[in-house]
Design a protein around this motif. Sequence first.
Motif, PDB file in Angstrom:
ATOM      1  N   GLY A 141       5.860  48.180   6.647  1.00 55.76           N
ATOM      2  CA  GLY A 141       7.225  47.725   6.893  1.00 55.76           C
ATOM      3  C   GLY A 141       8.115  48.725   7.578  1.00 55.76           C
ATOM      4  N   ASP A 165       8.581  49.559  10.662  1.00 52.48           N
ATOM      5  CA  ASP A 165       9.261  49.132  11.888  1.00 52.48           C
ATOM      6  C   ASP A 165      10.475  48.253  11.601  1.00 52.48           C
ATOM      7  OD1 ASP A 165       7.777  46.954  10.993  1.00 52.48           O
ATOM      8  OD2 ASP A 165       7.377  46.218  13.021  1.00 52.48           O
ATOM      9  N   GLN A 166      10.651  47.831  10.352  1.00 58.24           N
ATOM     10  CA  GLN A 166      11.809  47.018   9.981  1.00 58.24           C
ATOM     11  C   GLN A 166      13.033  47.880   9.668  1.00 58.24           C
ATOM     12  OE1 GLN A 166      11.430  43.435  10.039  1.00 58.24           O
ATOM     13  NE2 GLN A 166       9.684  44.361  11.131  1.00 58.24           N
ATOM     14  N   THR A 226      17.902  44.800   5.469  1.00 56.30           N
ATOM     15  CA  THR A 226      16.562  44.786   4.880  1.00 56.30           C
ATOM     16  C   THR A 226      16.462  45.962   3.921  1.00 56.30           C
ATOM     17  OG1 THR A 226      15.601  43.786   6.861  1.00 56.30           O
ATOM     18  CG2 THR A 226      14.087  44.850   5.321  1.00 56.30           C
ATOM     19  N   TYR A 259      10.250  44.111  -0.303  1.00 57.78           N
ATOM     20  CA  TYR A 259      11.160  44.138   0.834  1.00 57.78           C
ATOM     21  C   TYR A 259      12.056  42.916   0.679  1.00 57.78           C
ATOM     22  CZ  TYR A 259       8.394  47.749   3.162  1.00 57.78           C
ATOM     23  OH  TYR A 259       7.756  48.919   3.472  1.00 57.78           O
ATOM     24  N   ARG A 289      15.372  40.712   2.185  1.00 60.45           N
ATOM     25  CA  ARG A 289      16.149  40.420   3.406  1.00 60.45           C
ATOM     26  C   ARG A 289      17.407  39.669   3.041  1.00 60.45           C
ATOM     27  NH1 ARG A 289      18.128  41.341   7.883  1.00 60.45           N
ATOM     28  NH2 ARG A 289      17.369  40.525   9.862  1.00 60.45           N
ATOM     29  N   PHE A 330      11.805  36.403   8.463  1.00 60.69           N
ATOM     30  CA  PHE A 330      11.339  37.532   7.647  1.00 60.69           C
ATOM     31  C   PHE A 330      10.223  37.083   6.714  1.00 60.69           C
ATOM     32  CE2 PHE A 330      11.665  39.365   3.397  1.00 60.69           C
ATOM     33  CZ  PHE A 330      11.566  40.725   3.627  1.00 60.69           C
ATOM     34  N   TRP A 344       6.232  38.314   6.688  1.00 60.77           N
ATOM     35  CA  TRP A 344       5.597  38.993   5.566  1.00 60.77           C
ATOM     36  C   TRP A 344       4.432  38.213   4.981  1.00 60.77           C
ATOM     37  CZ3 TRP A 344       5.148  43.784   4.540  1.00 60.77           C
ATOM     38  CH2 TRP A 344       6.111  44.675   5.011  1.00 60.77           C
TER      39      TRP A 344
END
Length: 342
Positions: free
Chosen positions: A63, A65-66, A165, A192, A194, A204, A208
């Motif tokens: 995760g 890159d989020q 996030t 994670y 959102r 999102f 996932w």
Amino acid sequence: MNTMTETAALQAAAGNDTPAPTFRDELIASGLLIDTGENGLYGRSQVFEDVVDRLNVAITHLGSDQDPEVLRFPPAMRRTDFEDSEYLKNFPQLAGTIHSFCGNESGQMRLLRCLDDAMEKSDDDRDTAWMEQQKPTRVVLTPAACYPIYPVMARRGPLPANGRTIDVLSYCFRHEPSLDPARMQMFRQREYVRLGNPEQVMAFRQMWIDRGSLLVSLLALPVDVDLANDPFFGRGGKIVADSQRAQALKFELLIPVANPDSKTACLSFNYHMDHFGGIWKIECEDGSTAHTGCVGFGMERITLALFRHHGLDVNAWPDDVRALLWGDTQARIQRGLAETGV
């Protein structure tokens, strides 16, 4: 105390004095889990914790890159926030509260007399009269890792245009004692979460579902994602559960763990709609009520699935799995993301 497994109890009742060991028995015999004498409450060995730690590293790279905000909370939350969450409306059977002695010296003497009486009995027969001296505190046990997040986000004001996030990890408590090692009373959730508009949250969740499936595939575990519902309480809960399924709000990634003939939810993918946004008045930039969603990784459950499918000796696990967890984790995760486009 009852440390006999359900299978062993059934076989003993049938007159079989040498029942086959269950997966729980094997985990305890190997020292991976430590039996505390209370169903669903275990110690963990260094080997077990090492696998959990390495899974956490893989999930972080999955995760990264989020650009999530990393938050960590203790396994307890403010009681008023818990009351506001409506958890007791839906899952009163799972909740855990925290009580403490709040009396005076005479109250302590009554407590100690009751405790002395209780300790004269065997574990399962002990009286709980001493607990009458205990009073509720201002904190309760955290039922899900994401719950402490929402009041914190609400106090910050409206969300930015791209939402938020959050990466969160916590021990959680649910009162469902069981001899299934994958159904613990105290366990860790990595999530994670959102917060944003419906389009952002739905995108999102789908991302996932794909990424969670990728991770489980890289771990050489079976992948089976299915529609699901939460264990809502009572007769009215069935209506809520049916509605949750009809709206496709919850999916789970299922893996056989304790029993090869049944499957355990090891990851969950949830869309809460505006439930939490409405409770805590979390707003998007345009003033609309924020929607929320989360992906939850059951850290103990995924670890148990690895031991179930690859064996109790981590040194004998498949080379690709060992390379993912004990090798260049970041490179392998990035390669998997690039190859699948998720």
